[in-house]
Each structure stands twice: as structure tokens, then as C-alpha cells.
Design a protein around this motif. Structure first.
Motif, PDB file in Angstrom:
ATOM      1  N   GLN A  28       0.825  -1.201   0.000  1.00  7.26           N
ATOM      2  CA  GLN A  28       0.000   0.000   0.000  1.00  7.26           C
ATOM      3  C   GLN A  28       0.863   1.256   0.000  1.00  7.26           C
ATOM      4  OE1 GLN A  28      -3.559   0.118  -0.086  1.00  7.26           O
ATOM      5  NE2 GLN A  28      -3.147  -2.000  -0.682  1.00  7.26           N
ATOM      6  N   LEU A  29       1.907   1.254   0.816  1.00  6.95           N
ATOM      7  CA  LEU A  29       2.787   2.414   0.905  1.00  6.95           C
ATOM      8  C   LEU A  29       3.581   2.616  -0.377  1.00  6.95           C
ATOM      9  CD1 LEU A  29       3.971   4.724   2.582  1.00  6.95           C
ATOM     10  CD2 LEU A  29       5.620   3.089   3.542  1.00  6.95           C
ATOM     11  N   ALA A  30       3.926   1.503  -1.040  1.00  6.60           N
ATOM     12  CA  ALA A  30       4.732   1.582  -2.258  1.00  6.60           C
ATOM     13  C   ALA A  30       4.025   2.328  -3.377  1.00  6.60           C
ATOM     14  CB  ALA A  30       5.109   0.181  -2.730  1.00  6.60           C
ATOM     15  N   GLU A  31       2.701   2.438  -3.285  1.00 11.77           N
ATOM     16  CA  GLU A  31       1.958   3.180  -4.300  1.00 11.77           C
ATOM     17  C   GLU A  31       2.152   4.690  -4.161  1.00 11.77           C
ATOM     18  OE1 GLU A  31      -2.097   2.025  -4.102  1.00 11.77           O
ATOM     19  OE2 GLU A  31      -1.732  -0.078  -4.606  1.00 11.77           O
ATOM     20  N   LYS A  32       2.609   5.112  -2.981  1.00 11.52           N
ATOM     21  CA  LYS A  32       2.736   6.543  -2.728  1.00 11.52           C
ATOM     22  C   LYS A  32       4.159   6.990  -2.430  1.00 11.52           C
ATOM     23  CE  LYS A  32      -1.958   6.774  -0.843  1.00 11.52           C
ATOM     24  NZ  LYS A  32      -2.793   7.154   0.319  1.00 11.52           N
ATOM     25  N   ALA A  33       5.020   6.024  -2.118  1.00 12.74           N
ATOM     26  CA  ALA A  33       6.378   6.414  -1.734  1.00 12.74           C
ATOM     27  C   ALA A  33       7.371   5.330  -2.122  1.00 12.74           C
ATOM     28  CB  ALA A  33       6.446   6.676  -0.230  1.00 12.74           C
ATOM     29  N   SER A  34       8.621   5.750  -2.262  1.00  7.04           N
ATOM     30  CA  SER A  34       9.718   4.832  -2.521  1.00  7.04           C
ATOM     31  C   SER A  34      10.542   4.739  -1.245  1.00  7.04           C
ATOM     32  CB  SER A  34      10.571   5.347  -3.686  1.00  7.04           C
ATOM     33  OG  SER A  34      11.648   4.483  -3.929  1.00  7.04           O
ATOM     34  N   PHE A  35      10.722   3.528  -0.739  1.00  6.75           N
ATOM     35  CA  PHE A  35      11.353   3.368   0.569  1.00  6.75           C
ATOM     36  C   PHE A  35      12.041   2.006   0.650  1.00  6.75           C
ATOM     37  CE2 PHE A  35       7.200   1.543   0.591  1.00  6.75           C
ATOM     38  CZ  PHE A  35       7.298   0.401   1.363  1.00  6.75           C
ATOM     39  N   PRO A  36      13.002   1.833   1.561  1.00 11.11           N
ATOM     40  CA  PRO A  36      13.613   0.513   1.774  1.00 11.11           C
ATOM     41  C   PRO A  36      12.552  -0.437   2.340  1.00 11.11           C
ATOM     42  CG  PRO A  36      14.973   2.255   2.711  1.00 11.11           C
ATOM     43  CD  PRO A  36      13.657   2.874   2.375  1.00 11.11           C
ATOM     44  N   ARG A  37      12.451  -1.636   1.783  1.00  9.74           N
ATOM     45  CA  ARG A  37      11.413  -2.554   2.213  1.00  9.74           C
ATOM     46  C   ARG A  37      11.970  -3.958   2.405  1.00  9.74           C
ATOM     47  NH1 ARG A  37       6.838  -3.045  -2.126  1.00  9.74           N
ATOM     48  NH2 ARG A  37       6.294  -4.836  -0.849  1.00  9.74           N
ATOM     49  N   ILE A  38      11.209  -4.769   3.113  1.00  6.36           N
ATOM     50  CA  ILE A  38      11.578  -6.169   3.331  1.00  6.36           C
ATOM     51  C   ILE A  38      10.920  -7.005   2.246  1.00  6.36           C
ATOM     52  CG2 ILE A  38      11.395  -8.136   4.902  1.00  6.36           C
ATOM     53  CD1 ILE A  38      11.314  -6.162   7.224  1.00  6.36           C
ATOM     54  N   ASN A  39      11.727  -7.569   1.371  1.00  8.08           N
ATOM     55  CA  ASN A  39      11.206  -8.420   0.305  1.00  8.08           C
ATOM     56  C   ASN A  39      11.246  -9.898   0.674  1.00  8.08           C
ATOM     57  OD1 ASN A  39      10.624  -6.306  -1.588  1.00  8.08           O
ATOM     58  ND2 ASN A  39      12.828  -6.110  -1.933  1.00  8.08           N
ATOM     59  N   ASP A  40      12.190 -10.263   1.525  1.00  8.18           N
ATOM     60  CA  ASP A  40      12.323 -11.646   1.970  1.00  8.18           C
ATOM     61  C   ASP A  40      12.083 -11.691   3.479  1.00  8.18           C
ATOM     62  OD1 ASP A  40      12.955 -14.227   2.590  1.00  8.18           O
ATOM     63  OD2 ASP A  40      14.878 -14.264   1.544  1.00  8.18           O
ATOM     64  N   ILE A  41      10.914 -12.186   3.889  1.00  8.83           N
ATOM     65  CA  ILE A  41      10.578 -12.169   5.318  1.00  8.83           C
ATOM     66  C   ILE A  41      11.396 -13.175   6.112  1.00  8.83           C
ATOM     67  CG2 ILE A  41       8.240 -11.328   4.923  1.00  8.83           C
ATOM     68  CD1 ILE A  41       7.238 -14.162   5.232  1.00  8.83           C
ATOM     69  N   THR A  42      12.075 -14.106   5.427  1.00  9.19           N
ATOM     70  CA  THR A  42      12.898 -15.078   6.155  1.00  9.19           C
ATOM     71  C   THR A  42      14.182 -14.457   6.663  1.00  9.19           C
ATOM     72  OG1 THR A  42      13.998 -15.852   4.137  1.00  9.19           O
ATOM     73  CG2 THR A  42      11.976 -16.982   4.798  1.00  9.19           C
ATOM     74  N   THR A  43      14.628 -13.384   6.010  1.00  7.80           N
ATOM     75  CA  THR A  43      15.852 -12.688   6.435  1.00  7.80           C
ATOM     76  C   THR A  43      15.554 -11.333   7.061  1.00  7.80           C
ATOM     77  OG1 THR A  43      16.151 -11.665   4.252  1.00  7.80           O
ATOM     78  CG2 THR A  43      17.165 -13.842   4.624  1.00  7.80           C
ATOM     79  N   ALA A  44      14.409 -10.730   6.693  1.00  8.95           N
ATOM     80  CA  ALA A  44      13.998  -9.421   7.207  1.00  8.95           C
ATOM     81  C   ALA A  44      15.022  -8.340   6.917  1.00  8.95           C
ATOM     82  CB  ALA A  44      13.723  -9.513   8.709  1.00  8.95           C
ATOM     83  N   VAL A  45      15.734  -8.471   5.809  1.00  3.87           N
ATOM     84  CA  VAL A  45      16.734  -7.481   5.413  1.00  3.87           C
ATOM     85  C   VAL A  45      16.068  -6.368   4.612  1.00  3.87           C
ATOM     86  CG1 VAL A  45      18.829  -7.097   4.042  1.00  3.87           C
ATOM     87  CG2 VAL A  45      18.576  -9.195   5.389  1.00  3.87           C
ATOM     88  N   LEU A  46      16.364  -5.134   4.999  1.00  2.57           N
ATOM     89  CA  LEU A  46      15.849  -3.983   4.252  1.00  2.57           C
ATOM     90  C   LEU A  46      16.594  -3.847   2.937  1.00  2.57           C
ATOM     91  CD1 LEU A  46      15.395  -1.233   6.987  1.00  2.57           C
ATOM     92  CD2 LEU A  46      13.579  -2.377   5.697  1.00  2.57           C
ATOM     93  N   GLU A  47      15.841  -3.753   1.839  1.00  3.72           N
ATOM     94  CA  GLU A  47      16.446  -3.600   0.521  1.00  3.72           C
ATOM     95  C   GLU A  47      16.057  -2.244  -0.060  1.00  3.72           C
ATOM     96  OE1 GLU A  47      15.603  -6.876  -2.032  1.00  3.72           O
ATOM     97  OE2 GLU A  47      15.930  -8.383  -0.468  1.00  3.72           O
ATOM     98  N   ASP A  48      17.060  -1.560  -0.608  1.00  4.75           N
ATOM     99  CA  ASP A  48      16.789  -0.249  -1.201  1.00  4.75           C
ATOM    100  C   ASP A  48      15.902  -0.406  -2.438  1.00  4.75           C
ATOM    101  OD1 ASP A  48      18.285   1.208   0.641  1.00  4.75           O
ATOM    102  OD2 ASP A  48      20.145   0.717  -0.397  1.00  4.75           O
ATOM    103  N   PRO A  49      15.037   0.557  -2.695  1.00  5.49           N
ATOM    104  CA  PRO A  49      14.173   0.475  -3.872  1.00  5.49           C
ATOM    105  C   PRO A  49      14.967   0.585  -5.164  1.00  5.49           C
ATOM    106  CG  PRO A  49      14.004   2.636  -2.879  1.00  5.49           C
ATOM    107  CD  PRO A  49      14.826   1.797  -1.932  1.00  5.49           C
ATOM    108  N   VAL A  50      14.470  -0.078  -6.205  1.00  3.09           N
ATOM    109  CA  VAL A  50      15.135   0.000  -7.508  1.00  3.09           C
ATOM    110  C   VAL A  50      14.799   1.343  -8.141  1.00  3.09           C
ATOM    111  CG1 VAL A  50      15.318  -1.048  -9.785  1.00  3.09           C
ATOM    112  CG2 VAL A  50      14.958  -2.493  -7.765  1.00  3.09           C
TER     113      VAL A  50
END
Length: 241
Positions: free
Chosen positions: A219-241
Motif C-alpha cells: 500500500q505504501l509503495a503506491e505513494k512512496a519509494s522506501f527501503p522494504r523487506i522483500n524476503d521475510i525469512t531474512t527481514a533485510v531492508l532492501e533499497d528500492p530499484v
């Protein structure tokens, strides 16, 4: 207007939309996350809830001693519940029914759908073991009367009996009934019914929170670009492309 110009215009609109998104740098995002305070005891309760609901009795007992978190259910009942679940997963449905009745006879008395699915699983196991005559007799005496009372039961019974019409199960349109996934499905249904009878949530809270995390990020990605967790098994924040 040609298709080329329509595509060009749409691409321009997408680029404009992307450019209008707010960009949240990693430092700012991590600072916001660090400002969110979660009590350790609440996290411990969340872990205990998962261990209890999923039936990890040894892990729950060890976690109770190490964290001082008390479960909201008698850990002894977990062993009994897991014995039922294991019996269904192994195909020992009669044993599972006996164990459920030993725990609480009202579980099956008040849940006709669950009882039907257990009986259906018994029929599947008879077919799996090649006991054709016994399977037909069981279907006629135990399941057919319930199918007459409930249309959905009748349809499920017909699907199950259809297994007998195929020598090669790989070509059977209902062959998935013989998959291990069918046993797991029935075992999960029994597990949930036992938990409900014990006034406990039938599903652990942790997976629901993880689903909520993914939904909130989308939901937030529709309005903003931010570091997000793509792999919940590692919970590592990944910078947006």
C-alpha cells in the motif's frame, strides 16, 4: 491516435507518477523504524502463541523456562493434540477419531463437517490400500446417509468414490485426494477444531502479522519509494530499484 502514441503517453504518465512519489532515504526510514518501541514481553507472547498453536511442545516448554512467558494453554494438551494430528497424517484415521473423542467427545458431535471429512479420509485410505469391497461397503453404510442430508457431502463422496473407477490414478481427475496434501488438510482441520474447543485461536498470530506487513508495504509503495523487506525469512531492508 496510433498505438505507438498511446503507449508513449502511458509511459509518460507512469514516469510522472513515479517522479511524484516521495522518496524516503534509508537513514530516515531506519530512524523511523527504531522509534517504534515494542515490548519484549509482547514479542515473547507472540512467539509462545506460535509454538503452542503449531504444537511445538518441547520448544514451548524450553521457551517458557528461558523467557518466563507462560502459555495460555496447558502444554500437556499439546501432546494429545499432536498425537491426533500425527495419526491423521499417517492415515490412521480410526485411531485419530478415538483420540479426539478421548479429548472431548463434543468436538465431533457438534461438528458434522469435520466428522464427515474424517470419515471421508478413512474411505480414501481404504481405496489407497486396495480394499475395494470394504471401501464400497463403508461408503454405503457410513457416508451415503450423510450425503443424503447434505448436498456438499454428497458431492465430496461422489468425488472420492470416483477414485475406484480408475486403475491408473495418474490419469484420474480427482487423484489429488490420494496426495499427502489431502491428509495434511484433514489434519489441519482437526487441529483447528481441537484448539477452538480449548478456547484458543485456531491460527497463530505471527503469520497474520507477516501478511499484514506485506500488505502495508504494498500500500505504501503506491505513494512512496522506501527501503522494504522483500524476503521475510531474512527481514533485510532492501533499497528500492
Amino acid at each position: 491516435m496510433s498505438l505507438f502514441w498511446i503507449v508513449v503517453r502511458q509511459l509518460a504518465e507512469i514516469e510522472a507518477m513515479a517522479a511524484s512519489k516521495k522518496v524516503i532515504p534509508r537513514e530516515e526510514w531506519e530512524r523511523k523504524l527504531n522509534n517504534v518501541k515494542i515490548r519484549k514481553e509482547d514479542m515473547n507472547k507472540l512467539v509462545m502463541n506460535f509454538l503452542v498453536t503449531e504444537g511445538f511442545v518441547e520448544a514451548a516448554e524450553k521457551f517458557r523456562k528461558e523467557s518466563g512467558t507462560e502459555p495460555d494453554i496447558d502444554l500437556a494438551t499439546i501432546t494429545d493434540r499432536m498425537a491426533v494430528k500425527k495419526a491423521v497424517q499417517s492415515g490412521n484415521v480410526e485411531d485419530a477419531i478415538e483420540k479426539v473423542n478421548d479429548l472431548n467427545p463434543e468436538i465431533l458431535d457438534t461438528n458434522p463437517q469435520l466428522f464427515f471429512h474424517l470419515q471421508q479420509q478413512r474411505l480414501i485410505e481404504l481405496i489407497r490400500n486396495g480394499k475395494v469391497e470394504e471401501a464400497l461397503e463403508f461408503a454405503q453404510e457410513e457416508l451415503a446417509p450423510r450425503g443424503e442430508e447434505n448436498q456438499s457431502f454428497l458431492e465430496e463422496l461422489e468425488r472420492t468414490v470416483a477414485l475406484l473407477a480408475f486403475e491408473d490414478i495418474s490419469n484420474c481427475p480427482v487423484g489429488e485426494l490420494l496426495d499427502i496434501s489431502q491428509r495434511l488438510k484433514t489434519a489441519s482441520e482437526v487441529n483447528a477444531a481441537i484448539l477452538t474447543s480449548q478456547s484458543h485461536e485456531k491460527d497463530p498470530k505471527l503469520p497474520s502479522l507477516l501478511k499484514m506487513l506485506i500488505w502495508a508495504q504494498n500500500q505504501l509503495a503506491e505513494k512512496a519509494s522506501f527501503p522494504r523487506i522483500n524476503d521475510i525469512t531474512t527481514a533485510v531492508l532492501e533499497d528500492p530499484v
